[in-house]
Write a protein that holds these residues in place. Structure first.
Motif, PDB file in Angstrom:
ATOM      1  N   ASN A  16       8.474 -50.375 -14.590  1.00  0.00           N
ATOM      2  CA  ASN A  16       8.228 -50.747 -13.194  1.00  0.00           C
ATOM      3  C   ASN A  16       7.289 -49.781 -12.481  1.00  0.00           C
ATOM      4  OD1 ASN A  16       9.972 -52.827 -13.579  1.00  0.00           O
ATOM      5  ND2 ASN A  16      11.706 -51.864 -12.545  1.00  0.00           N
ATOM      6  N   SER A  17       6.579 -50.310 -11.511  1.00  0.00           N
ATOM      7  CA  SER A  17       5.677 -49.487 -10.698  1.00  0.00           C
ATOM      8  C   SER A  17       5.328 -50.260  -9.438  1.00  0.00           C
ATOM      9  CB  SER A  17       4.399 -49.189 -11.485  1.00  0.00           C
ATOM     10  OG  SER A  17       3.421 -48.634 -10.642  1.00  0.00           O
ATOM     11  N   THR A  18       5.201 -49.550  -8.323  1.00  0.00           N
ATOM     12  CA  THR A  18       4.645 -50.148  -7.109  1.00  0.00           C
ATOM     13  C   THR A  18       3.280 -49.529  -6.849  1.00  0.00           C
ATOM     14  OG1 THR A  18       6.837 -50.534  -6.158  1.00  0.00           O
ATOM     15  CG2 THR A  18       4.991 -50.485  -4.619  1.00  0.00           C
ATOM     16  N   ARG A  19       3.278 -48.219  -6.550  1.00  0.00           N
ATOM     17  CA  ARG A  19       2.050 -47.537  -6.132  1.00  0.00           C
ATOM     18  C   ARG A  19       0.963 -47.537  -7.202  1.00  0.00           C
ATOM     19  NH1 ARG A  19       6.116 -45.944  -3.339  1.00  0.00           N
ATOM     20  NH2 ARG A  19       7.087 -46.173  -5.355  1.00  0.00           N
ATOM     21  N   THR A  20       1.315 -47.085  -8.409  1.00  0.00           N
ATOM     22  CA  THR A  20       0.301 -46.889  -9.446  1.00  0.00           C
ATOM     23  C   THR A  20      -0.338 -48.216  -9.828  1.00  0.00           C
ATOM     24  OG1 THR A  20       1.713 -45.109 -10.238  1.00  0.00           O
ATOM     25  CG2 THR A  20      -0.089 -45.778 -11.683  1.00  0.00           C
ATOM     26  N   ARG A  21       0.475 -49.211  -9.981  1.00  0.00           N
ATOM     27  CA  ARG A  21      -0.020 -50.511 -10.402  1.00  0.00           C
ATOM     28  C   ARG A  21      -0.944 -51.127  -9.340  1.00  0.00           C
ATOM     29  NH1 ARG A  21       2.836 -55.157 -13.527  1.00  0.00           N
ATOM     30  NH2 ARG A  21       1.345 -56.752 -13.056  1.00  0.00           N
TER      31      ARG A  21
ATOM     32  N   GLU B  76       3.534 -37.293 -19.153  1.00  0.00           N
ATOM     33  CA  GLU B  76       2.498 -37.009 -18.145  1.00  0.00           C
ATOM     34  C   GLU B  76       2.222 -38.220 -17.249  1.00  0.00           C
ATOM     35  OE1 GLU B  76      -0.638 -34.497 -17.981  1.00  0.00           O
ATOM     36  OE2 GLU B  76      -0.550 -33.725 -20.002  1.00  0.00           O
ATOM     37  N   HIS B  77       1.665 -37.941 -16.081  1.00  0.00           N
ATOM     38  CA  HIS B  77       1.205 -38.961 -15.131  1.00  0.00           C
ATOM     39  C   HIS B  77      -0.099 -38.401 -14.548  1.00  0.00           C
ATOM     40  CE1 HIS B  77       1.068 -42.116 -12.295  1.00  0.00           C
ATOM     41  NE2 HIS B  77       2.286 -42.061 -11.777  1.00  0.00           N
ATOM     42  N   PRO B  78      -1.181 -38.453 -15.353  1.00  0.00           N
ATOM     43  CA  PRO B  78      -2.384 -37.704 -14.981  1.00  0.00           C
ATOM     44  C   PRO B  78      -3.056 -38.159 -13.687  1.00  0.00           C
ATOM     45  CG  PRO B  78      -2.768 -39.041 -16.959  1.00  0.00           C
ATOM     46  CD  PRO B  78      -1.303 -39.059 -16.704  1.00  0.00           C
TER      47      PRO B  78
ATOM     48  N   HIS C 242       5.102 -36.104  -1.669  1.00  0.00           N
ATOM     49  CA  HIS C 242       6.081 -36.784  -2.535  1.00  0.00           C
ATOM     50  C   HIS C 242       5.307 -37.883  -3.266  1.00  0.00           C
ATOM     51  CE1 HIS C 242       9.582 -38.937  -3.971  1.00  0.00           C
ATOM     52  NE2 HIS C 242      10.425 -38.157  -3.330  1.00  0.00           N
ATOM     53  N   PRO C 243       5.502 -38.019  -4.591  1.00  0.00           N
ATOM     54  CA  PRO C 243       4.746 -39.063  -5.304  1.00  0.00           C
ATOM     55  C   PRO C 243       5.285 -40.474  -5.063  1.00  0.00           C
ATOM     56  CG  PRO C 243       6.227 -37.894  -6.811  1.00  0.00           C
ATOM     57  CD  PRO C 243       6.303 -37.175  -5.491  1.00  0.00           C
ATOM     58  N   GLY C 244       6.517 -40.589  -4.496  1.00  0.00           N
ATOM     59  CA  GLY C 244       7.174 -41.880  -4.343  1.00  0.00           C
ATOM     60  C   GLY C 244       7.680 -42.370  -5.693  1.00  0.00           C
TER      61      GLY C 244
HETATM   62  N1   CP Z   1       4.116 -42.380  -7.951  1.00  0.00           N
HETATM   63  C1   CP Z   1       4.360 -43.399  -8.798  1.00  0.00           C
HETATM   64  O1   CP Z   1       4.068 -43.351 -10.007  1.00  0.00           O
HETATM   65  O2   CP Z   1       4.938 -44.473  -8.177  1.00  0.00           O
HETATM   66  P1   CP Z   1       5.218 -45.879  -8.894  1.00  0.00           P
HETATM   67  O3   CP Z   1       6.298 -45.643  -9.925  1.00  0.00           O
HETATM   68  O4   CP Z   1       5.650 -46.817  -7.798  1.00  0.00           O
HETATM   69  O5   CP Z   1       3.943 -46.317  -9.553  1.00  0.00           O
END
Ligand code: CP
Length: 311
Positions: free
Chosen positions: A55-60, A135-137, A263-265
């Motif tokens: 799942n993802s909101t921001r990154t996607r 990682e989350h580059p 905060h990355p969320g």
């Molecule tokens: N910061 C971050 O990776 O958020 P998501 O999981 O919503 O993509």
């Protein structure tokens, strides 16, 4: 400006020069995003697949928007509604998608190392959008971009990363990047959520005392407790965590300076951050999200090997 890397699998293997190229190019795209017409033809005729196995909101959304702003053609893949549920392997799934002439792959996966595995087997450029606890580059790049935008530099900036360091890919990518760029890093959280020997292994400080850490830092990057990645009890309760490591307005008001809150969320309000901190003028959380689009435009553009930001 060009890169030494073909893929963006992590920050660990990037040079300081590569990081600078990403950040400088993101500045140019941030300028593009301030214009009335926010779209450039830089990636016209490039096809990108967004493979999200987690799942993802921001990154996607950020990648999708970055691709649209660059005029790329995009395909969105969600594992839960795909033939992965019928037993198809990761490699078969990706090879089938690539046979439809896809140029670049953006991938999030719950398994650490999944994008590295793909990079060994397929010809397309791969961008890691978060792999397990590794990682989350692009998050680290957008965090660095946001810190530099706010403070004017990365060198010697004191950054505290607070919370569940053990299970956080954001923490690891941030540490690699900030150390390469000359920032001073301290991690803070319960001893059970900070890996043993992290200080020696990564050249950072550890402080288990939140108040002392906040007094020391210029920037506090606050992380969520990653309950979905914990298979044993590592602290007694979220209430106790909030009392010991949660950032409250009162705590910030007692400091002798004003620090930047990141905060990355997604935020768990009332656990790691109280609402009146998350929504305060000290918080740059929504600027981080905004900067994510420019940073991902830069990453996609540079890895596509197109050589001019046209307008
Ligand atoms: N910061 C971050 O990776 O958020 P998501 O999981 O919503 O993509």
């Amino acid at each position: 400006m060009s890169l030494s890397a073909k893929h963006l699998l992590g920050i660990r293997d990037l040079s300081r020069e590569d990081i600078s190229v990403f950040l400088q190019t993101a500045e140019q795209f941030k300028e593009v995003l301030q214009r009335p017409v926010k779209k450039v033809p830089s990636l016209r005729d490039i096809t990108i697949v967004n493979l999200f196995f987690e799942n993802s909101t921001r990154t996607r959304i950020s990648f999708e928007l970055a691709e649209k702003r660059l005029s790329a053609d995009t395909i969105n893949f969600t594992a839960s509604s795909s033939s992965v549920s019928k037993g198809e392997t990761l490699l078969d799934t990706v090879n089938n998608i690539l046979s439809m002439k896809v140029d670049m792959v953006v991938m999030r996966h719950s398994a650490s190392g999944a994008p590295h595995f793909l990079a060994k087997h397929i010809p397309a450029a791969i961008i890691n959008a978060g792999d397990g606890i590794n990682e989350h580059p692009t998050q680290a790049l957008l965090d660095a971009f946001s810190i530099r935008e706010k403070t004017g530099k990365l060198e010697k900036v004191k950054v505290a990363i607070i919370g569940d360091i053990m299970h956080s890919r954001v923490a690891l990518s941030n540490i690699y990047l900030l150390k390469k760029m000359g920032a001073d890093v301290t991690v803070c959280g319960p001893p059970t959520l900070i890996p043993k020997y992290i200080s020696e292994a990564l050249g950072i400080q550890v402080n288990y005392n939140l108040k002392e850490t906040l007094e020391w830092c210029d920037v506090a990057n606050v992380l969520r407790i990653q309950l979905e990645r914990q298979n044993q009890v590592l602290f007694s309760s979220l209430r106790e965590y909030n009392l010991t490591y949660g950032i409250s307005r009162r705590l910030l008001d007692e400091l002798h300076k004003e620090i930047i809150i990141m905060h990355p969320g997604p935020i768990n309000r009332g656990v790691e951050l109280d609402s009146d901190v998350a929504d305060s003028k000290q918080s740059i959380i929504l600027q981080q999200v905004e900067n994510g689009v420019a940073v991902r435009m830069a990453v996609l553009y540079l890895l596509s090997n197109r050589n001019a930001i046209s307008n």
